[in-house]
Design a protein around this motif. Structure first.
Motif, PDB file in Angstrom:
ATOM      1  N   TYR A   1       0.899  -1.054   0.104  1.00 40.85           N
ATOM      2  CA  TYR A   1       0.140   0.018   0.204  1.00 40.85           C
ATOM      3  C   TYR A   1       0.757   1.210  -0.091  1.00 40.85           C
ATOM      4  O   TYR A   1       2.164   1.116   0.362  1.00 40.85           O
ATOM      5  N   TYR A   2       0.369   2.469  -0.344  1.00 43.17           N
ATOM      6  CA  TYR A   2       1.093   3.685  -0.438  1.00 43.17           C
ATOM      7  C   TYR A   2       0.258   4.710  -0.021  1.00 43.17           C
ATOM      8  O   TYR A   2      -0.878   4.628   0.057  1.00 43.17           O
ATOM      9  N   GLN A   3       1.177   5.589   0.787  1.00 39.99           N
ATOM     10  CA  GLN A   3       0.408   6.708   1.571  1.00 39.99           C
ATOM     11  C   GLN A   3       0.704   8.109   0.956  1.00 39.99           C
ATOM     12  O   GLN A   3       1.964   8.397   0.451  1.00 39.99           O
ATOM     13  N   LYS A   4      -0.229   8.892   0.922  1.00 40.40           N
ATOM     14  CA  LYS A   4      -0.041  10.379   0.359  1.00 40.40           C
ATOM     15  C   LYS A   4      -1.053  11.166   1.118  1.00 40.40           C
ATOM     16  O   LYS A   4      -2.393  10.991   1.063  1.00 40.40           O
ATOM     17  N   GLY A   5      -0.503  12.000   2.260  1.00 40.22           N
ATOM     18  CA  GLY A   5      -1.140  12.686   3.111  1.00 40.22           C
ATOM     19  C   GLY A   5      -1.772  11.503   3.865  1.00 40.22           C
ATOM     20  O   GLY A   5      -1.444  10.600   4.259  1.00 40.22           O
ATOM     21  N   VAL A   6      -3.044  11.628   4.176  1.00 40.37           N
ATOM     22  CA  VAL A   6      -3.780  10.511   5.185  1.00 40.37           C
ATOM     23  C   VAL A   6      -4.551   9.499   4.180  1.00 40.37           C
ATOM     24  O   VAL A   6      -4.848   8.447   4.907  1.00 40.37           O
ATOM     25  N   LEU A   7      -4.407   9.634   3.023  1.00 39.89           N
ATOM     26  CA  LEU A   7      -4.743   8.460   2.129  1.00 39.89           C
ATOM     27  C   LEU A   7      -3.799   7.294   1.829  1.00 39.89           C
ATOM     28  O   LEU A   7      -2.737   7.474   1.527  1.00 39.89           O
ATOM     29  N   ILE A   8      -4.365   6.048   2.302  1.00 39.69           N
ATOM     30  CA  ILE A   8      -3.594   5.110   2.112  1.00 39.69           C
ATOM     31  C   ILE A   8      -4.346   4.100   1.161  1.00 39.69           C
ATOM     32  O   ILE A   8      -5.299   3.838   1.358  1.00 39.69           O
ATOM     33  N   GLU A   9      -3.758   3.763   0.191  1.00 35.87           N
ATOM     34  CA  GLU A   9      -4.332   2.847  -0.989  1.00 35.87           C
ATOM     35  C   GLU A   9      -3.356   2.108  -1.786  1.00 35.87           C
ATOM     36  O   GLU A   9      -2.253   2.395  -1.665  1.00 35.87           O
ATOM     37  N   PRO A  10      -3.832   1.080  -2.414  1.00 37.80           N
ATOM     38  CA  PRO A  10      -3.023   0.328  -3.429  1.00 37.80           C
ATOM     39  C   PRO A  10      -2.557   1.324  -4.429  1.00 37.80           C
ATOM     40  O   PRO A  10      -3.093   2.354  -4.658  1.00 37.80           O
ATOM     41  N   PRO A  11      -1.322   1.082  -5.107  1.00 42.35           N
ATOM     42  CA  PRO A  11      -0.777   1.911  -6.312  1.00 42.35           C
ATOM     43  C   PRO A  11      -1.588   2.294  -7.286  1.00 42.35           C
ATOM     44  O   PRO A  11      -2.338   1.295  -7.837  1.00 42.35           O
ATOM     45  N   TYR A  12      -1.591   3.541  -7.662  1.00 42.35           N
ATOM     46  CA  TYR A  12      -2.324   3.894  -9.006  1.00 42.35           C
ATOM     47  C   TYR A  12      -1.311   4.480  -9.835  1.00 42.35           C
ATOM     48  O   TYR A  12      -0.285   5.258  -9.514  1.00 42.35           O
ATOM     49  N   PRO A  13      -1.487   4.078 -11.347  1.00 46.64           N
ATOM     50  CA  PRO A  13      -0.426   4.506 -12.303  1.00 46.64           C
ATOM     51  C   PRO A  13      -0.492   5.950 -12.425  1.00 46.64           C
ATOM     52  O   PRO A  13      -1.338   6.528 -12.182  1.00 46.64           O
ATOM     53  N   GLY A  14       0.986   6.404 -12.265  1.00 44.84           N
ATOM     54  CA  GLY A  14       0.740   7.850 -12.472  1.00 44.84           C
ATOM     55  C   GLY A  14       1.065   8.796 -10.980  1.00 44.84           C
ATOM     56  O   GLY A  14       1.489   9.939 -11.103  1.00 44.84           O
ATOM     57  N   VAL A  15       0.748   8.218  -9.930  1.00 48.49           N
ATOM     58  CA  VAL A  15       0.598   8.729  -8.753  1.00 48.49           C
ATOM     59  C   VAL A  15       2.129   8.722  -7.876  1.00 48.49           C
ATOM     60  O   VAL A  15       2.511   7.535  -7.897  1.00 48.49           O
ATOM     61  N   LYS A  16       2.720   9.613  -7.628  1.00 48.68           N
ATOM     62  CA  LYS A  16       3.945   9.708  -6.967  1.00 48.68           C
ATOM     63  C   LYS A  16       3.830   9.604  -5.371  1.00 48.68           C
ATOM     64  O   LYS A  16       3.248  10.520  -4.817  1.00 48.68           O
TER      65      LYS A  16
END
Length: 203
Positions: free
Chosen positions: A178-193
């Motif tokens: 899983y990957y985190q950006k801010g408080v959002l934790i999710e499976p990876p989405y293409p193009g998202v760093k």
């Protein structure tokens, strides 16, 4: 009272909307769904997350051992975030004898620990050896330029690349990333760093 350095999360010294605090709280809430039985929070820091896990998982956990290398921090955690299910202890995450000292666990949580350690191999070995068969490890670390390369943080030895992080868990039966950006934790989405990764591993 602990001193806020910008690295260690101390909720009492931070504003409720502090981004670093919210990100750490999100990781603990995420991990609360993976705990049961005997639980280890390795590198627990000031203890807020250990108490949070104990409260969220009180019907599913028997005991939570919360470990940090700094005795002052452990003393603070014990006084500020005491809970009947939590036992705070001062230990080194890279101590080869740690599995003998702490025993086996059904779930191990360790957030933002890996990047602080010179002896990455011993740390990962300790985690594996302390986890019961079928147990769950939830481990996070920020991404950077890679192993052995400067990362810009005076508190970090280095920060792994995504590929390096993904390659840390070959011995586990199942690994979900899983990957985190801010408080959002999710499976990876293409193009998202993503700045940070979270591995959920089953032994």
């Amino acid at each position: 009272m602990l001193e806020y350095t910008g690295e260690r999360v101390i909720p009492d010294l931070m504003k409720p909307a502090n981004a670093l605090l919210l990100e750490h709280l999100a990781r603990y809430q995420f991990s609360s769904y993976h705990i049961r039985g005997r639980v280890l929070d390795l590198a627990c820091g000031s203890g807020y997350g250990s108490q949070m896990l104990a409260k969220y998982g009180k019907k599913r956990i028997d005991e939570l051992i919360a470990v940090d290398v700094d005795p002052v921090t452990i003393d603070y955690a014990h006084k500020r975030y005491n809970h009947p299910l939590v036992d705070y202890r001062c230990e080194d995450a890279t101590d080869p004898l740690l599995p003998q000292k702490l025993g086996m666990f059904d779930a191990i949580i360790s957030f933002e620990t890996l990047e602080h350690l010179e002896d990455e191999r011993q740390f990962l070995s300790n985690l594996y050896n302390m986890l019961k068969p079928g147990g769950t490890l939830v481990l996070s670390t920020p991404f950077g330029k890679g192993r052995g390369k400067p990362c810009g943080s005076p508190f970090h030895v280095h920060q792994l690349t995504i590929d390096e992080f993904n390659g840390l868990f070959p011995e586990y039966k199942e690994v979900k990333m899983y990957y985190q950006k801010g408080v959002l934790i999710e499976p990876p989405y293409p193009g998202v760093k993503y700045p940070l990764g979270i591995a959920v591993c089953t032994k």
